[in-house]
Enzyme design. Structure first.
Site, PDB file in Angstrom:
ATOM      1  N   LYS A   1       0.797  -1.380   0.064  1.00 43.63           N
ATOM      2  CA  LYS A   1      -0.069   0.044  -0.141  1.00 43.63           C
ATOM      3  C   LYS A   1       0.818   1.207  -0.082  1.00 43.63           C
ATOM      4  CE  LYS A   1      -3.892   2.048   2.848  1.00 43.63           C
ATOM      5  NZ  LYS A   1      -4.543   1.487   4.151  1.00 43.63           N
TER       6      LYS A   1
ATOM      7  N   SER B   1      -9.571  -1.342   7.466  1.00 41.17           N
ATOM      8  CA  SER B   1      -8.967  -0.953   6.217  1.00 41.17           C
ATOM      9  C   SER B   1      -8.169  -2.368   5.679  1.00 41.17           C
ATOM     10  CB  SER B   1      -8.392   0.180   6.115  1.00 41.17           C
ATOM     11  OG  SER B   1      -9.185   1.408   6.089  1.00 41.17           O
TER      12      SER B   1
ATOM     13  N   SER C   1      -9.592   1.120   3.312  1.00 37.00           N
ATOM     14  CA  SER C   1      -8.639   1.925   2.353  1.00 37.00           C
ATOM     15  C   SER C   1      -7.647   1.269   1.688  1.00 37.00           C
ATOM     16  CB  SER C   1      -8.023   3.079   3.415  1.00 37.00           C
ATOM     17  OG  SER C   1      -7.189   2.473   4.236  1.00 37.00           O
TER      18      SER C   1
END
Lengths: 65, 490
Positions: free
Chosen positions: B97, B196, B172
Site C-alpha cells: 500500500k 481497512s 482503504s
C-alpha cells in the site's frame, strides 16, 4: 428545519473561527451528520462516570486492561 | 535451465505449466526459489506481465517499479545461486500500500498533497522486508490518506473489484485487496484503522489480518489515527499471512507503542486442529442488521468449525453498543490534528469526500474525544472478560457485499443504508480495543465474496491464524478466484 439551520449556524461559526472555509449549505449537511454521530452515544451519559480513567494498555498474556 | 526444471516438475505432476507463477503463494514459491527451480526474475516478470495485462482496468497500482523490481530480482537470483539464501521471502516480489515509506522513492499516501513526497527513510516494515530479500513491483492504490473505505481515489482513479469491475474493492487498502485477488502481486501489506485491511479482504475474497496493536511497528507509515492504526498482511492464504507476520512483527525503538516480547514462529501453530476451541458468538451487536445471505454463510462457517471439534458459546458485550461513537470520535479527533496544517493552507487539494470528513472532524471537542477513550477502556474490560470464557469470537466482517463504485449507500435486506456506518460497524471494535482479527472468505453472495471475521485475545495471533487455517480447508471459496479476463472481455 428551522432548528437545524440555527444549529448549523453554530457549526458554521465554529469552523470559520478555526480558519476553515465552509458554506451555509455545507454547514447544514455537517450538522445533520454530526447529529447522526451524536445519536450513536445512546445512553452513554448514564452509564459512564465523568471520572472514569481513559488508560488503555495491552499486557502480553493478560489481554487489554 | 529454469524452464527445463519446470518442465520436469510438470512431467512429475508437481506443477502445471499453464499456471502463471503470479497465481502462486509465498509458501508455494519459496521452496522452488530456494532450490533454484524457479528464478525470482521469472516470478517478477510474470507478475509484471499480468499487471500490464489487467491493471489498466483494475487500477490497483499507483506506481509500477518494473526496472527496480527486475534489478532486485536479478540480485536475489545471484545471491541464491551463490548459496546466500536468506529465507522464505528471499526473491519473492510483493507490492505494498502506498502509505508506507520507501527511502528515496516516491510515496504519495494516495494524495495530491504528497504527490512529490520522497521519504528519506524506510518504514520499519519495509526495512524488515528488504532485509529478508523481498523485492517490490510497485505501490498500491488506496483511499486518499486512508480516510475512507471505498478506494474511490480522486487523484489516482478508482480501484476496481476483480470480481466485478463495477464494484468497489473496499478500502482503504483497496489496491492491496484487488491486487492480491487478481494475482497482480503475490501478497501485500495494508493498514487498518477501522477495518481497512479486513474490509477489502472481505470484499475481494482474500485473507486480511490486523494484528494486536503494538505487535507491528507503525514507524514510517503515514498516520490516520495513531491509537487505532495497525499494519498487517493481505494474502491469498492463511499460511502466507502467518509468514508475513513473522517477518514484520517485533519491538521497534522508533515506535513507542510496540511491545518488547519474544517473537513467535506463527507458521508452526498452523496445525488445523481446533478440537475443544471455544467460539464466542455475540449476537446482539455482531449479528444485528446483517444481510440474510451473509448471515447464512457466516453461520454455516461456524457450523463447519463445530463439526471439526470447536464448541460455541453465546456471549454478551454490552459496551459494544457505544463502539461506533467511540470509533468516530477517536479517529476524527486524531485525524483532525494530523491534517490540521494542510487543511488550513490548501483545503482544495484534498478530495471532496475527505474535505467533508475533515470539516466534520474539526467539530470534535476534547471532551468528545476523551469520552470516547473512556468507552474504549470499558470495552477493553468487557473483551478481556469475554476472552476468559472463549478462545475466539466469530462474526461477519461486513454486513453486506460490495456496493457499486460511486454509491454512498449499501443494500441490506432490500433496505438502503449508510455505506460509511455499515462499512466499519463490525470491524472497528477490534481497532478500539487493539485486539487481533482476521477476515477469511466464507462463500459468495450475488457472485461476490463474503468474509468471516475471527477475533482473538491480545497477542494471540497464533490462535486466530490456526482457526482460520482450519476453516480455510473447508471454505467454499478455497481455490475459486475472480475470472478477471472474462470480466474485461465482457
Amino acid at each position: 428545519m428551522k432548528g437545524l439551520i440555527v444549529l448549523s449556524k453554530n457549526v458554521y461559526d465554529l469552523l470559520i473561527s478555526q480558519g476553515i472555509e465552509v458554506t451555509t449549505e455545507e454547514a447544514i449537511l455537517l450538522q445533520t451528520q454530526w447529529e447522526q454521530i451524536q445519536s450513536l452515544k445512546k445512553d452513554l451519559e448514564e452509564v459512564i462516570q465523568d471520572t472514569d480513567d481513559i488508560a488503555l494498555t495491552h499486557v502480553p498474556g493478560r489481554g487489554s486492561v | 535451465m529454469y524452464q527445463i526444471l519446470r518442465y520436469v516438475l510438470f512431467q512429475e505432476g508437481v506443477e502445471k505449466m499453464s499456471d502463471s507463477l503470479a497465481k502462486k503463494t509465498i509458501s508455494e514459491l519459496a521452496p522452488l526459489v530456494r532450490e533454484g527451480i524457479i528464478s525470482p526474475v521469472e516470478i517478477t516478470k510474470e507478475v509484471l506481465e499480468r499487471v500490464k495485462m489487467y491493471d489498466e482496468v483494475i487500477n490497483s497500482y499507483i506506481e509500477i517499479s518494473e526496472e527496480n523490481a527486475l534489478d532486485s530480482a536479478k540480485r536475489a537470483e545471484k545471491e541464491i545461486r551463490d548459496g546466500n539464501y536468506k529465507g522464505t521471502l528471499h526473491g519473492i516480489p510483493l507490492a505494498l500500500k502506498d502509505i508506507l515509506n520507501f527511502k528515496d522513492e516516491n510515496v504519495t499516501y494516495g494524495s495530491k498533497i504528497h504527490k512529490e513526497n520522497v521519504p528519506d527513510f524506510d518504514a520499519t516494515v519495509v526495512a524488515k522486508l528488504k532485509e529478508a530479500g523481498t523485492l517490490f513491483t510497485g505501490k498500491l492504490n488506496m483511499h486518499e490518506y486512508a480516510y475512507g473505505g471505498t478506494n474511490n481515489n480522486p487523484h489516482h482513479g478508482p480501484c476496481r473489484n476483480p470480481w466485478d469491475i463495477e464494484k468497489i474493492p473496499g478500502g482503504s487498502s483497496g489496491g492491496s485487496g484487488a491486487a492480491v485477488a487478481a494475482d497482480l502481486t503475490i501478497a501485500s501489506l495494508g493498514t487498518d484503522t477501522a477495518g481497512s485491511i479486513r474490509i477489502p479482504a472481505s470484499i475481494c475474497g482474500i485473507i486480511g489480518m490486523k494484528p494486536t496493536h503494538g505487535l507491528v511497528s507503525k514507524y514510517g507509515c503515514f498516520p490516520l489515527s495513531w491509537s487505532l492504526d495497525h499494519i498487517g498482511p493481505m494474502t491469498k492464504t492463511v499460511e502466507d499471512s502467518a509468514i508475513l507476520l513473522e517477518y514484520i512483527a517485533g519491538y521497534d525503538v522508533n515506535d513507542p507503542t510496540t511491545i518488547d516480547m519474544p517473537s513467535k514462529n506463527y507458521t508452526k501453530y498452523l496445525t488445523g486442529d481446533i478440537k475443544g476451541m471455544v467460539i464466542g458468538i455475540e449476537e446482539d451487536f455482531f449479528f444485528n442488521n446483517i444481510d440474510h445471505n451473509v448471515e447464512k454463510l457466516v453461520k454455516k462457517g461456524i457450523k463447519q468449525l463445530e463439526s471439526m471439534g470447536a464448541k460455541v458459546e453465546l456471549i454478551k458485550i454490552p459496551s459494544l453498543k457505544y463502539s461506533e461513537y467511540a470509533e468516530y470520535m477517536t479517529f476524527m479527533g486524531e485525524s483532525a490534528l494530523i491534517h490540521k496544517e494542510n487543511f488550513k493552507l490548501r483545503p482544495n487539494d484534498f478530495g471532496k469526500d475527505v474535505q467533508f470528513s475533515l470539516k466534520l472532524a474539526n467539530l470534535t471537542s476534547a471532551v468528545d474525544y476523551l469520552q470516547a477513550q473512556q468507552v474504549r477502556r470499558m470495552m477493553a474490560k468487557d473483551f478481556t472478560n469475554a476472552f476468559k470464557k472463549v478462545d475466539v469470537m466469530i462474526s461477519p466482517t461486513l454486513p453486506a457485499v460490495a456496493p457499486n463504485i460511486g454509491d454512498d449507500t449499501v443494500m441490506i435486506n432490500n433496505r438502503k443504508q449508510s455505506l460509511t456506518n455499515n462499512m466499519i460497524r463490525l470491524t472497528s471494535p477490534a481497532n478500539l480495543v487493539g485486539l487481533p482479527a482476521i477476515s477469511i472468505p466464507c462463500g459468495l453472495s450475488e457472485g461476490l465474496p463474503v468474509g468471516l471475521q475471527i477475533m482473538g485475545p491480545a497477542f494471540k495471533e497464533e490462535v486466530i491464524l490456526n482457526a482460520a487455517y482450519a476453516y480455510e480447508k473447508v471454505t467454499p471459496l478455497n481455490g475459486i478466484t475472480p475470472s478477471i479476463g472474462k470480466l474485461l472481455i465482457n
